[in-house]
Scaffold this motif. Structure first.
Motif, PDB file in Angstrom:
ATOM      1  N   PHE A 207       1.389  -1.327   0.121  1.00 57.02           N
ATOM      2  CA  PHE A 207      -0.062   0.226   0.144  1.00 57.02           C
ATOM      3  C   PHE A 207       1.356   0.995  -0.643  1.00 57.02           C
ATOM      4  O   PHE A 207       0.567   2.121  -0.736  1.00 57.02           O
ATOM      5  CB  PHE A 207      -0.912   0.007   0.962  1.00 57.02           C
ATOM      6  CG  PHE A 207      -0.982   1.478   1.550  1.00 57.02           C
ATOM      7  CD1 PHE A 207      -2.586   2.192   0.776  1.00 57.02           C
ATOM      8  CD2 PHE A 207      -1.108   1.717   2.185  1.00 57.02           C
ATOM      9  CE1 PHE A 207      -3.040   3.532   1.204  1.00 57.02           C
ATOM     10  CE2 PHE A 207      -1.332   3.117   3.001  1.00 57.02           C
ATOM     11  CZ  PHE A 207      -2.061   3.758   2.283  1.00 57.02           C
ATOM     12  N   VAL A 208       1.647   1.648   0.513  1.00 54.62           N
ATOM     13  CA  VAL A 208       2.631   2.222   1.110  1.00 54.62           C
ATOM     14  C   VAL A 208       3.299   2.762  -0.253  1.00 54.62           C
ATOM     15  O   VAL A 208       3.501   3.979  -0.869  1.00 54.62           O
ATOM     16  CB  VAL A 208       3.897   2.716   1.946  1.00 54.62           C
ATOM     17  CG1 VAL A 208       4.824   3.275   1.471  1.00 54.62           C
ATOM     18  CG2 VAL A 208       3.719   2.536   3.571  1.00 54.62           C
ATOM     19  N   LEU A 209       3.817   1.755  -0.726  1.00 53.89           N
ATOM     20  CA  LEU A 209       4.491   1.811  -2.539  1.00 53.89           C
ATOM     21  C   LEU A 209       3.371   2.596  -3.005  1.00 53.89           C
ATOM     22  O   LEU A 209       3.708   3.334  -4.416  1.00 53.89           O
ATOM     23  CB  LEU A 209       5.285   0.157  -2.812  1.00 53.89           C
ATOM     24  CG  LEU A 209       5.769   0.223  -2.249  1.00 53.89           C
ATOM     25  CD1 LEU A 209       6.648  -1.584  -3.065  1.00 53.89           C
ATOM     26  CD2 LEU A 209       7.703   0.418  -2.501  1.00 53.89           C
ATOM     27  N   MET A 210       2.601   2.258  -3.280  1.00 53.30           N
ATOM     28  CA  MET A 210       1.757   2.520  -4.386  1.00 53.30           C
ATOM     29  C   MET A 210       0.797   3.362  -4.320  1.00 53.30           C
ATOM     30  O   MET A 210       0.518   4.343  -4.913  1.00 53.30           O
ATOM     31  CB  MET A 210       0.093   1.212  -4.353  1.00 53.30           C
ATOM     32  CG  MET A 210      -1.144   2.008  -5.058  1.00 53.30           C
ATOM     33  SD  MET A 210      -2.442   1.021  -5.329  1.00 53.30           S
ATOM     34  CE  MET A 210      -3.346   0.827  -6.570  1.00 53.30           C
ATOM     35  N   ALA A 211       0.690   4.072  -3.118  1.00 60.57           N
ATOM     36  CA  ALA A 211       0.404   5.164  -2.541  1.00 60.57           C
ATOM     37  C   ALA A 211       1.051   6.341  -2.643  1.00 60.57           C
ATOM     38  O   ALA A 211       1.138   7.771  -3.256  1.00 60.57           O
ATOM     39  CB  ALA A 211      -0.046   5.858  -1.523  1.00 60.57           C
ATOM     40  N   THR A 212       2.936   6.519  -3.113  1.00 58.24           N
ATOM     41  CA  THR A 212       4.036   7.154  -2.641  1.00 58.24           C
ATOM     42  C   THR A 212       4.415   7.073  -4.251  1.00 58.24           C
ATOM     43  O   THR A 212       5.666   8.386  -4.882  1.00 58.24           O
ATOM     44  CB  THR A 212       4.699   6.859  -1.857  1.00 58.24           C
ATOM     45  OG1 THR A 212       5.745   5.536  -1.341  1.00 58.24           O
ATOM     46  CG2 THR A 212       4.162   7.481  -0.785  1.00 58.24           C
ATOM     47  N   LEU A 213       4.537   6.100  -4.922  1.00 63.43           N
ATOM     48  CA  LEU A 213       5.169   5.837  -5.676  1.00 63.43           C
ATOM     49  C   LEU A 213       4.715   5.753  -7.185  1.00 63.43           C
ATOM     50  O   LEU A 213       4.653   4.060  -8.009  1.00 63.43           O
ATOM     51  CB  LEU A 213       6.658   4.542  -5.696  1.00 63.43           C
ATOM     52  CG  LEU A 213       7.372   5.415  -4.907  1.00 63.43           C
ATOM     53  CD1 LEU A 213       8.828   3.526  -4.844  1.00 63.43           C
ATOM     54  CD2 LEU A 213       7.804   5.822  -5.045  1.00 63.43           C
ATOM     55  N   GLN A 214       3.812   6.589  -7.990  1.00 64.08           N
ATOM     56  CA  GLN A 214       3.195   6.247  -9.348  1.00 64.08           C
ATOM     57  C   GLN A 214       3.453   7.440 -10.121  1.00 64.08           C
ATOM     58  O   GLN A 214       4.164   8.340  -9.595  1.00 64.08           O
ATOM     59  CB  GLN A 214       2.068   6.906  -9.053  1.00 64.08           C
ATOM     60  CG  GLN A 214       1.232   5.907  -8.105  1.00 64.08           C
ATOM     61  CD  GLN A 214      -0.611   6.140  -7.644  1.00 64.08           C
ATOM     62  OE1 GLN A 214      -1.319   6.971  -8.643  1.00 64.08           O
ATOM     63  NE2 GLN A 214      -1.202   5.483  -6.508  1.00 64.08           N
ATOM     64  N   VAL A 215       4.448   6.575 -11.482  1.00 66.75           N
ATOM     65  CA  VAL A 215       4.588   7.497 -12.561  1.00 66.75           C
ATOM     66  C   VAL A 215       4.145   7.000 -13.755  1.00 66.75           C
ATOM     67  O   VAL A 215       3.841   5.755 -13.883  1.00 66.75           O
ATOM     68  CB  VAL A 215       6.557   7.238 -12.698  1.00 66.75           C
ATOM     69  CG1 VAL A 215       6.630   8.026 -11.447  1.00 66.75           C
ATOM     70  CG2 VAL A 215       6.377   5.277 -12.714  1.00 66.75           C
ATOM     71  N   PRO A 216       3.572   7.514 -14.598  1.00 68.08           N
ATOM     72  CA  PRO A 216       3.358   7.490 -16.153  1.00 68.08           C
ATOM     73  C   PRO A 216       3.544   6.784 -16.783  1.00 68.08           C
ATOM     74  O   PRO A 216       4.957   7.346 -17.043  1.00 68.08           O
ATOM     75  CB  PRO A 216       1.986   8.763 -16.381  1.00 68.08           C
ATOM     76  CG  PRO A 216       2.975  10.193 -15.649  1.00 68.08           C
ATOM     77  CD  PRO A 216       3.620   9.310 -14.392  1.00 68.08           C
ATOM     78  N   ILE A 217       3.475   6.005 -18.021  1.00 67.25           N
ATOM     79  CA  ILE A 217       4.375   5.079 -18.361  1.00 67.25           C
ATOM     80  C   ILE A 217       4.143   5.067 -19.710  1.00 67.25           C
ATOM     81  O   ILE A 217       4.320   4.699 -20.781  1.00 67.25           O
ATOM     82  CB  ILE A 217       5.103   3.419 -17.389  1.00 67.25           C
ATOM     83  CG1 ILE A 217       3.352   3.086 -18.221  1.00 67.25           C
ATOM     84  CG2 ILE A 217       5.543   3.801 -16.635  1.00 67.25           C
ATOM     85  CD1 ILE A 217       3.649   1.581 -17.260  1.00 67.25           C
ATOM     86  N   LEU A 218       2.822   5.377 -20.333  1.00 67.83           N
ATOM     87  CA  LEU A 218       2.128   5.201 -21.463  1.00 67.83           C
ATOM     88  C   LEU A 218       1.797   6.719 -21.719  1.00 67.83           C
ATOM     89  O   LEU A 218       0.964   7.661 -21.130  1.00 67.83           O
ATOM     90  CB  LEU A 218       0.950   4.887 -21.233  1.00 67.83           C
ATOM     91  CG  LEU A 218       1.038   3.101 -22.198  1.00 67.83           C
ATOM     92  CD1 LEU A 218      -0.510   2.835 -22.138  1.00 67.83           C
ATOM     93  CD2 LEU A 218       1.798   2.358 -22.208  1.00 67.83           C
ATOM     94  N   PRO A 219       2.289   7.642 -22.906  1.00 59.41           N
ATOM     95  CA  PRO A 219       2.263   8.778 -23.387  1.00 59.41           C
ATOM     96  C   PRO A 219       0.613   9.080 -23.328  1.00 59.41           C
ATOM     97  O   PRO A 219      -0.068   9.484 -23.661  1.00 59.41           O
ATOM     98  CB  PRO A 219       2.867   9.250 -24.675  1.00 59.41           C
ATOM     99  CG  PRO A 219       4.300   8.557 -24.408  1.00 59.41           C
ATOM    100  CD  PRO A 219       3.550   6.859 -23.713  1.00 59.41           C
ATOM    101  N   ALA A 220      -0.420   7.976 -24.235  1.00 63.45           N
ATOM    102  CA  ALA A 220      -0.282   8.063 -25.127  1.00 63.45           C
ATOM    103  C   ALA A 220      -2.225   7.830 -23.498  1.00 63.45           C
ATOM    104  O   ALA A 220      -3.626   8.232 -23.896  1.00 63.45           O
ATOM    105  CB  ALA A 220      -1.543   7.032 -25.531  1.00 63.45           C
ATOM    106  N   ALA A 221      -1.447   7.445 -22.470  1.00 64.34           N
ATOM    107  CA  ALA A 221      -2.801   7.168 -20.899  1.00 64.34           C
ATOM    108  C   ALA A 221      -2.272   8.048 -19.393  1.00 64.34           C
ATOM    109  O   ALA A 221      -1.691   7.356 -18.895  1.00 64.34           O
ATOM    110  CB  ALA A 221      -3.484   5.673 -20.453  1.00 64.34           C
TER     111      ALA A 221
END
Length: 191
Positions: free
Chosen positions: A18-32
């Motif tokens: 949960f901590v990883l999901m809540a703190t480390l989020q990066v977009p990886i698709l320019p289309a989305a």
């Protein structure tokens, strides 16, 4: 006592996920850019390889519940994440445990199989969830399959599979985290 330790370990891994999901989020698709990659699946995947697919799914489930309670604006994001990641973790864990003895190559092959299971679950789930969340008709969701839904799920599976393999290989070299034997491999007691 061993069961209690296993439950505590699973709870700790779910909370860490949960901590990883809540703190480390990066977009990886320019289309989305609204779809963001996070490494939280790695812990569920490692749990599935070490303790079995059900334990991995439990870690993913705990992460989803915690994310829903503390970070999400609606049920739909955590639900979509749970469906996709639980399918990935369960599929990869099941395939991995069909081979006796841990192997990094077999783990990566299991992640590939898990990615296929993830896609098989995520595609129909997106039709339902996007309809409920945004009122999106099936034709619009179908247009998103090739440029968004399939690439995002495939890429997230690949990244998390490689991360899990690297981490588990490092643990195995130190004698930590070898998978529990399958029930069918355990010798039966003699009478």
């Amino acid at each position: 006592m061993r069961d209690l330790r296993t439950l505590v370990l699973m709870a700790m891994l779910g909370a860490a996920s949960f901590v990883l999901m809540a703190t480390l989020q990066v977009p990886i698709l320019p289309a989305a850019p609204y779809l963001r990659y996070d490494p939280s699946d790695v812990l569920g995947l490692m749990t599935a390889f070490i303790l079995g697919p059900a334990a991995g799914v439990a870690v993913v489930g705990l992460k989803a519940v915690l994310y829903f309670l503390f970070r999400a604006r609606s049920i739909f994001g955590p639900l979509a994440n749970f469906i996709a990641v639980a399918a990935f973790v369960a599929g990869a864990g099941w395939v991995f445990r069909r081979r006796p003895g841990p192997s990094v190559l077999w783990m990566l092959a299991a992640c590939g199989a898990g990615a296929l299971v993830r896609l098989a679950a995520a595609i129909p789930a997106n039709f339902i969830i996007l309809r409920l969340q945004f009122g999106m008709p099936p034709a619009e969701v179908a247009k998103m399959l090739v440029p968004v839904i399939i690439p995002f799920n495939a890429l997230a599976s690949a990244l998390n599979g490689v991360l899990a393999a690297v981490l588990l290989a490092a643990l195995w070299r130190r004698g930590v985290g070898a998978p529990a034997p399958l029930a069918r491999e355990q010798p039966s007691p003699r009478r």
